[in-house]
Design an enzyme around this catalytic site. Structure first.
Site, PDB file in Angstrom:
ATOM      1  N   LYS A  84     103.154-100.132  93.289  1.00  0.00           N
ATOM      2  CA  LYS A  84     103.646 -98.885  93.652  1.00  0.00           C
ATOM      3  C   LYS A  84     104.327 -99.017  94.725  1.00  0.00           C
ATOM      4  CE  LYS A  84     103.136 -94.359  91.924  1.00  0.00           C
ATOM      5  NZ  LYS A  84     103.040 -94.020  90.680  1.00  0.00           N
ATOM      6  N   GLY A 184     100.219 -76.768  88.202  1.00  0.00           N
ATOM      7  CA  GLY A 184     101.466 -77.597  88.307  1.00  0.00           C
ATOM      8  C   GLY A 184     102.114 -77.293  87.090  1.00  0.00           C
ATOM      9  N   VAL A 185     103.326 -76.902  86.862  1.00  0.00           N
ATOM     10  CA  VAL A 185     103.963 -77.040  85.616  1.00  0.00           C
ATOM     11  C   VAL A 185     105.496 -77.452  85.988  1.00  0.00           C
ATOM     12  CG1 VAL A 185     102.705 -75.048  84.463  1.00  0.00           C
ATOM     13  CG2 VAL A 185     104.568 -74.308  85.964  1.00  0.00           C
ATOM     14  N   GLY A 186     105.285 -78.710  86.574  1.00  0.00           N
ATOM     15  CA  GLY A 186     106.772 -79.238  86.849  1.00  0.00           C
ATOM     16  C   GLY A 186     106.971 -80.109  85.574  1.00  0.00           C
ATOM     17  N   LYS A 187     107.552 -81.646  85.856  1.00  0.00           N
ATOM     18  CA  LYS A 187     108.011 -82.525  84.849  1.00  0.00           C
ATOM     19  C   LYS A 187     107.055 -82.537  83.962  1.00  0.00           C
ATOM     20  CE  LYS A 187     109.358 -85.776  87.727  1.00  0.00           C
ATOM     21  NZ  LYS A 187     110.010 -86.964  87.908  1.00  0.00           N
ATOM     22  N   VAL A 188     105.656 -82.700  84.246  1.00  0.00           N
ATOM     23  CA  VAL A 188     104.779 -82.866  83.248  1.00  0.00           C
ATOM     24  C   VAL A 188     104.170 -81.538  82.618  1.00  0.00           C
ATOM     25  CG1 VAL A 188     102.643 -84.347  82.684  1.00  0.00           C
ATOM     26  CG2 VAL A 188     104.338 -85.392  84.061  1.00  0.00           C
ATOM     27  N   GLY A 189     103.687 -80.809  83.711  1.00  0.00           N
ATOM     28  CA  GLY A 189     102.819 -79.886  83.483  1.00  0.00           C
ATOM     29  C   GLY A 189     103.485 -78.739  82.420  1.00  0.00           C
ATOM     30  N   HIS A 190     104.913 -78.610  82.457  1.00  0.00           N
ATOM     31  CA  HIS A 190     105.466 -77.677  81.419  1.00  0.00           C
ATOM     32  C   HIS A 190     105.355 -78.167  80.031  1.00  0.00           C
ATOM     33  CE1 HIS A 190     109.339 -79.853  81.554  1.00  0.00           C
ATOM     34  NE2 HIS A 190     109.647 -79.049  80.789  1.00  0.00           N
TER      35      HIS A 190
END
Length: 360
Positions: A84, A184-190
């Site tokens: 990482k 969290g509804v960003g890149k993955v959540g939405h």
């Protein structure tokens, strides 16, 4: 400073093999690359661009994240180790072409021991810039032969893990009629919300970014919104899906959590060792984060041999079976699923890594 050479956080696997500090004063680059293990192959993990308060915070994060990638890649069945990187700064202000290209030079200097990709604060377009100085880059745009947005299969994989958890807890691999809270509804959540609504789940969301919530509500006005993460863990839910930053499962949140299943996309959801036992003691079924959120790394890893979406999606579908296997092992051994997952990953790293001792 974190104890880089001290005892590892998980099991008896090797300590970090390599930690590289990278600085280019002219562009403002301050980055850390951590390689936890190359037992299964070159290390792979994304680059996080984040405004850490101190260098110590950045180092602690990259050590934890790289370790998690080794376990994630092992259980995803990939011939890749765990690594990482973090870039210290505010991506909205500090990110520049010069900085990304300087970073690419440092990744290239590792000569393939580490493949980078997107993470929080970085995108496929950024990887195209990094790749102008480096051959060891995945998660690139479709225009440059890459997989594009890795959140597509990340969300798909989390949904597969959630189906496995639903089958274990309620007897059927569906979320239909269940109340699922997505933090969290960003890149993955939405994208996870899309899968859940298609499956017939009732969805509750929250996000620190109001625009992200508004985007979900514009597509799904029936989705309920709660004020914040604290309200989410206290809500009447069947499933809690943490999809923001890590550490959401801690000594404060676990005692008030009402959901019977935890399955989400966030990395390092357990704030510290012992939280997995607290969840098990309360009868909460925890789907280990690095198992169910591995769809993204499966997607970008597929680029290394020439990206094929159908092939990558088929492999990500296996997250359902892997999650079920972990729940079964946990039940047989009388341990929390997180412990069973660690054991399974460590076994693969040991058994397959041993083969490198056979002289060719």
């Amino acid at each position: 400073m974190p104890n880089v050479f001290g005892a590892p956080h998980k099991g008896t696997e090797p300590r970090h093999e390599q930690v590289v500090f990278c600085q280019d004063e002219a562009s403002g680059l301050r980055a850390i690359i951590a390689i936890y293990s190359t037992a299964l192959g070159p290390s792979l993990g994304g680059t996080r661009f984040f405004p850490y308060g101190t260098e110590e915070e950045a180092l602690a994060d990259v050590l934890n994240l790289s370790r998690g990638m080794a376990y994630k890649n092992a259980l995803a069945g990939l011939d890749l180790g765990g690594g990482k990187a973090v870039i210290i700064g505010d991506p909205a202000i500090d990110k520049s072409e010069a900085m990304l290209r300087a970073y690419g030079r440092f990744v290239q200097s590792l000569n393939g021991r580490y493949y980078t990709a997107c993470d929080v604060g970085t995108f496929s377009e950024d990887m195209d810039v990094v790749a102008r100085e480096c051959r060891f880059v995945t998660g690139r745009t479709v225009a440059h032969g890459g997989a594009g947005d890795s959140s597509i299969l990340t969300a798909f994989g989390v949904f597969q893990g959630m189906r496995a958890a639903a089958e274990t807890m309620w007897g059927a691999p569906t979320l239909r009629g269940k109340r699922v809270g997505v933090e969290g509804v960003g890149k993955v959540g939405h994208r996870l919300v899309e899968h859940l609504r298609e499956d017939g789940a009732d969805v509750v969301v929250c996000d620190v970014n109001e625009a992200a919530v508004d985007r979900v509500r514009s597509l799904h006005p029936e989705v309920e919104v709660v004020a914040d993460a604290d309200a989410m863990v206290r809500a009447d839910l069947d499933v809690y899906a943490p999809c923001a930053l890590g550490g959401s499962l801690n000594d404060d949140s676990v005692p008030v959590l009402k959901a019977k299943v935890v399955c989400g996309a966030a990395n390092n959801q357990l704030a510290h060792t012992g939280v997995e036992k607290s969840l098990a003691d309360r009868g909460v079924l925890y789907a280990p984060d690095y198992v169910v959120n591995s769809g993204g790394v499966i997607q970008v890893a597929d680029e290394i041999e020439g990206f094929n979406f159908d092939r990558a999606k088929a492999r990500a579908s296996g997250i359902y079976g892997t999650t079920r296997k972990i729940f079964a092992l946990a039940d047989d051994d009388g341990v929390p699923p997180a412990v069973a997952a660690d054991r399974l990953a460590e076994r693969r790293m040991s058994e397959i890594g041993r083969l490198r001792g056979i002289l060719l």
